[in-house]
Design an enzyme around this catalytic site. Structure first.
Site: not given
Ligand SMILES: Cc1ncc(C[n+]2csc(CCOP(=O)(O)OP(=O)(O)O)c2C)c(N)n1
Ligand SMILES: [Mg+2]
Length: 670
Positions: A38, A78, A127, A165, A197, A270, A418, A468, A480, A527
């Site tokens: 990435h 990433h 990640g 994001d 993005i 990305h 949680e 529980h 539950h 429980r």
């Molecule tokens: C819980 C989870 N769901 C999905 C992913 C797969 N995934 C990795 S990066 C990404 C998009 C992330 O977007 P953003 O945080 O905006 O990163 P940018 O593209 O700006 O680098 C996704 C869906 C992941 N790593 N973790």
């Molecule tokens: Mg982004």
């Protein structure tokens, strides 16, 4: 502001732009060489990271574990090349250029996503998006708790996190920022990579939240800046550091893939290599004429000086805490290591008291009573619950609450959060100084499973007190009642799942959870009240073997009944009934399959015996096939539970000694 410093240190002699471009180039080149990764995020956040590390982050690359260092969490995992580039450039031990060249290769320190333990300076595994935000909240909370206990001379630092994001779209981020705002964790600074993005394209496809407004509503301070303007970044960080009344969000408007001539600002940067042509163009556009993986001497030296910037402060800190025995004990690693013999003693003392207690109690109650014995000798233990304190038995008479402005306590009300509870506990454990435990219902491990998985992947001692634990919870019904949860949790590597049968086993299981410094544990607790099955406990911790023979019939076995938790009582009753029919049954209590699996073959063979086996557990069979042998039978559940008083449910689903006896009869007839 930057001007005043410009001429004062050799660090400042190299332009910000070149230092940031070093990160960008390493990210492009490493991703290209790996043919995956990435590049966009590191290129976009290079300016922010450069200002943070160059001017503010308190660290000494030569001592990555310095307890009073600032923490830096890359929640947007990433973008791992951002972190690896920083670790290499600032001179962390072991992070060589060869490791950067081996990005994403087997056995390298530079895994696809940052993995805790792979290289010094990686504070947590990230990640799974949003987890790092939760970890950072945990670290910032642990910092305040250590500060309250040891004073500002010993612990007083910031926690920084970079989130994208994606992190902020994840539900866990909301739980975590809400808790951080509530507790007023003012030394937490979250840098939001506001590039608009994500993978599918512009974030406007899926989200239109006003992030600063959202954070404000959760009790945070916020700033919005141009994430490519070093002065603006520096000023924002200075502002955030100057006011620690609330946590800070700094929303940094950035361009993903900054510098890439045709792809900057696009989702195509990305998660894939830019390609040779685009990289060539980026080198021109950025003004970085150096070959791949080459950082020219003045730029590297400037970065290395950044890595040494904290050395003096660290030395002063060391001098300050030398001879501070309270600090030495509190900061010993692993947490509580000096107190472990006292913990063992406390548990050994509790066992005969519990065994001699005539009362029938739930294992969740025995758990609370165990804590009353252990807490006085283990102040590092930090309890909590996700709004089920009374039900989980997690808060004892020895607890005081942690609250905004008062971090001297030892109990965290996580609220109905949680998932954040799991991630925050991971952060607390990673920070050092504490052993966190937190409670909810076993069925809601589903709500924090991603955090539990990371506790295991990172080998962190986080203790999940999950009560529980079966249909035995009764009237609350199938929503539950955990059915598949024990099997699902037992499938997680390095996670120790324990389901104690009575007071003695509960005390033993707590001791095991505390002693396993590199494993998270689940304590699955009932429980409903259970029978006292370990009437004459030995000082030896039998639960630590995972399974043991609770009773052996005279003259050899016709059958072996294996059970866990509340169902051990059913096995005891069934054995008595079988004895009346001249069937000789042994009882094996198996509080933990993982620990039993770790025993040597001879011990396992002795416990399991050669007679046919019947296992009894109020859950699905799945993991039991490992222990049943060819002819074995399972008395348990194969569907969801129901809403009714617990005794009626056990009757209805055939979790009774009567059914166990019938099963044995059927088995022995064949
Ligand atoms: C819980 C989870 N769901 C999905 C992913 C797969 N995934 C990795 S990066 C990404 C998009 C992330 O977007 P953003 O945080 O905006 O990163 P940018 O593209 O700006 O680098 C996704 C869906 C992941 N790593 N973790
Ligand atoms: Mg982004």
């Amino acid at each position: 502001m930057t001007e005043a410093r410009e001429m004062t240190t050799p660090v400042e002699a190299v332009a910000h732009k070149d230092m940031a471009n070093a990160i960008r180039a390493l990210a492009m080149d490493a991703v290209q060489a790996a043919k995956s990764g990435h590049p966009g995020m590191p290129m976009g956040m290079a300016d922010v990271a450069t200002v943070l590390f160059r001017e503010y982050l308190r660290f000494d690359a030569s001592d990555p574990k310095w307890p009073n260092r600032d923490r830096f969490v890359l929640s947007a995992g990433h973008g791992s090349m951002l972190l690896y580039a920083l670790l290499y450039l600032t001179g962390y031990p072991g992070m060589s250029i060869d490791e950067i060249k081996r990005f994403r290769q087997l056995g390298s320190k530079t895994a696809g996503h940052p993995e805790y333990g792979h290289a010094p300076g990686i504070e947590t595994t990230t990640g799974p998006l949003g987890q790092g935000v939760g970890n950072a909240v945990g670290m910032a909370l642990a910092e305040r708790m250590l500060n309250a206990r040891l004073g500002s001379d010993v612990i007083d630092h910031y926690t920084y996190a970079i989130a994208g994001d994606g992190c902020l779209m994840e539900g866990i981020s909301h739980e975590a920022i809400s808790l951080a705002g509530h507790l007023g964790l003012g030394k937490l600074i979250l840098l939001f990579d506001n590039n608009g993005i994500s993978i599918d394209g512009p974030t406007s496809l899926a989200v239109s939240d006003d992030q600063p407004m959202r954070f404000k509503a959760s009790g945070w301070n916020t700033l919005s800046i141009d994430g490519h303007d070093p002065m603006a970044i520096s000023e924002a960080l200075a502002t955030a550091r100057a006011d620690s009344s609330k946590p800070w969000l700094i929303a940094c408007k950035t361009t993903i893939g900054f510098g890439a001539p045709t792809k900057a600002g696009k989702a195509s940067t990305h998660g894939e290599p830019l390609g040779e042509e685009e990289i060539k163009g980026a080198r021109e556009k950025l003004g970085w004429p150096y070959p791949a993986f080459e950082v020219p001497e003045p730029v590297l030296s400037a970065w290395r000086a950044v890595g040494e910037r904290g050395a003096k402060e660290r030395a002063a800190w060391k001098a300050r805490v030398a001879g501070n025995t309270a600090a030495a004990t509190a900061l010993a690693a692993p947490a509580g290591v000096t107190e472990m013999p006292a913990v063992a003693k406390a548990v050994a003392a509790a066992k005969p008291v519990f065994a001699g207690d005539e009362a029938k109690r739930a294992t969740r109650v025995w758990s609370k009573m165990t804590l009353e014995h252990v807490l006085p000798v283990l102040p590092e233990l930090i309890g909590g619950s996700a709004d089920l304190t009374g039900s989980n038995g997690t808060r004892t008479s020895l607890h005081t609450d942690i609250a905004k402005g008062n971090f001297s306590g030892n109990y965290i009300h996580y609220g109905v959060r949680e998932h954040a509870m799991g991630a925050v506990m991971n952060g607390i454990a990673l920070n050092g100084g504490f052993i966190p435990y937190g409670g909810t219902f076993l069925v809601f491990t589903d709500y924090c499973r991603a955090a539990i998985r990371l506790s295991a992947l990172m080998r962190q001692r986080v203790i999940y007190v999950m009560t529980h634990d079966s249909i035995g919870l009764g009237e609350d019904g199938p929503t539950h009642q955990p059915i598949e949860h024990l099997a699902a949790l037992r499938a997680v590597p390095h996670l120790i799942v324990m389901r104690p049968a009575d007071g003695v086993e509960t005390a033993e299981c707590w001791e095991i959870a505390l002693q396993h410094t590199e494993n998270p544990s689940i304590l699955a607790l009932s429980r409903q009240a259970v029978m006292n099955v370990r009437k004459n406990p030995t000082p030896e911790n039998l639960s630590a073997k995972g399974a043991y023979v609770l009773s052996e019939p005279e003259g050899g076995r016709d059958v072996t009944l294996i059970a866990t938790g509340s169902e051990v009582g059913i096995a005891v009753d069934a054995t008595a009934a079988l004895a009346g029919e001249s069937v000789r049954a042994a009882i094996v209590s198996m509080p933990s399959m993982e620990l039993f699996r770790a025993q040597d073959a001879a011990y396992r063979a002795q416990v399991l015996g050669t007679a046919p086996r019947v296992a009894i557990e109020a859950g699905v069979a799945q993991c039991w096939y490992e222990w049943l042998g060819e002819k074995g039978r399972f008395v348990g559940l194969s569907d969801f539970g129901a809403s009714a008083p617990a005794p009626k449910l056990f009757e209805h689903f055939g979790l009774t000694s009567k059914h166990a006896v019938e099963t044995v009869r059927g088995l022995l007839k064949k």
